[in-house]
Design a protein around this motif. Structure first.
Motif, PDB file in Angstrom:
ATOM      1  N   GLU A 136       0.832  -1.203   0.000  1.00 25.82           N
ATOM      2  CA  GLU A 136       0.000   0.000   0.000  1.00 25.82           C
ATOM      3  C   GLU A 136       0.869   1.255   0.000  1.00 25.82           C
ATOM      4  N   LEU A 137       1.883   1.263   0.828  1.00 29.51           N
ATOM      5  CA  LEU A 137       2.765   2.421   0.875  1.00 29.51           C
ATOM      6  C   LEU A 137       3.525   2.584  -0.438  1.00 29.51           C
ATOM      7  N   LEU A 138       3.960   1.479  -1.023  1.00 27.79           N
ATOM      8  CA  LEU A 138       4.638   1.531  -2.317  1.00 27.79           C
ATOM      9  C   LEU A 138       3.723   2.137  -3.384  1.00 27.79           C
ATOM     10  N   MET A 139       2.452   1.771  -3.345  1.00 27.09           N
ATOM     11  CA  MET A 139       1.503   2.346  -4.305  1.00 27.09           C
ATOM     12  C   MET A 139       1.461   3.866  -4.185  1.00 27.09           C
ATOM     13  N   TYR A 140       1.313   4.356  -2.964  1.00 29.47           N
ATOM     14  CA  TYR A 140       1.207   5.803  -2.763  1.00 29.47           C
ATOM     15  C   TYR A 140       2.521   6.533  -3.030  1.00 29.47           C
ATOM     16  N   GLN A 141       3.643   5.935  -2.653  1.00 34.93           N
ATOM     17  CA  GLN A 141       4.923   6.630  -2.783  1.00 34.93           C
ATOM     18  C   GLN A 141       5.508   6.575  -4.190  1.00 34.93           C
TER      19      GLN A 141
ATOM     20  N   PHE B 196       8.215   1.065 -15.335  1.00 37.29           N
ATOM     21  CA  PHE B 196       7.035   0.408 -14.783  1.00 37.29           C
ATOM     22  C   PHE B 196       7.427  -0.880 -14.068  1.00 37.29           C
ATOM     23  N   VAL B 197       8.198  -1.716 -14.745  1.00 42.09           N
ATOM     24  CA  VAL B 197       8.610  -3.000 -14.174  1.00 42.09           C
ATOM     25  C   VAL B 197       9.478  -2.782 -12.935  1.00 42.09           C
ATOM     26  N   GLU B 198      10.334  -1.774 -12.973  1.00 40.54           N
ATOM     27  CA  GLU B 198      11.192  -1.471 -11.820  1.00 40.54           C
ATOM     28  C   GLU B 198      10.358  -1.230 -10.563  1.00 40.54           C
ATOM     29  N   ARG B 199       9.254  -0.534 -10.715  1.00 39.38           N
ATOM     30  CA  ARG B 199       8.398  -0.245  -9.563  1.00 39.38           C
ATOM     31  C   ARG B 199       7.542  -1.448  -9.170  1.00 39.38           C
ATOM     32  N   ILE B 200       6.982  -2.126 -10.145  1.00 41.09           N
ATOM     33  CA  ILE B 200       6.100  -3.257  -9.871  1.00 41.09           C
ATOM     34  C   ILE B 200       6.858  -4.408  -9.202  1.00 41.09           C
ATOM     35  N   ARG B 201       8.113  -4.573  -9.548  1.00 43.16           N
ATOM     36  CA  ARG B 201       8.915  -5.647  -8.940  1.00 43.16           C
ATOM     37  C   ARG B 201       9.083  -5.479  -7.437  1.00 43.16           C
TER      38      ARG B 201
END
Length: 106
Positions: free
Chosen positions: A7-12, A96-101
């Motif tokens: 959740e925090l990763l989504m917001y940040q 995108f992949v960098e963040r999703i990983r």
């Protein structure tokens, strides 16, 4: 825990990355600050987001029976969110992949 991490990763990271034309601000509450220690210091974990109650939002009971209009609205917003992620992936696949990983399996 893992869900709080995600959740925090989504917001940040993820929502700012996929945002186009301010759509994220129309779908999600404003994010102010957060911290997650992934279990090391759980009492220090926090997430501060916009209080939506002044806008008329309220917590619902555990069991929710949505009427047709609310179901349509939910799917409309979900579609907008998915369009943003698709556009971001198309524009900058590696970013995108960098963040999703960084998302953790729950």
């Amino acid at each position: 825990d893992r869900q709080f991490h995600n959740e925090l990763l989504m917001y940040q990271e993820i929502l700012p990355f996929i945002n186009r034309n301010g759509i994220v601000q129309e779908i999600f509450p404003d994010f102010y600050r957060g911290r997650v220690t992934n279990g090391e210091e759980p009492l220090d974990d926090f997430l501060i987001i916009q209080n939506l109650s002044p806008s008329g939002y309220k917590l619902s009971p555990d069991t929710v029976n949505l009427d047709y209009d609310h179901v349509v609205l939910s799917f409309w917003q979900l579609g907008r969110f998915h369009a943003l992620s698709y556009a971001a992936k198309t524009k900058d696949y590696e970013g995108f992949v960098e963040r999703i990983r960084k998302l953790l399996s729950i």
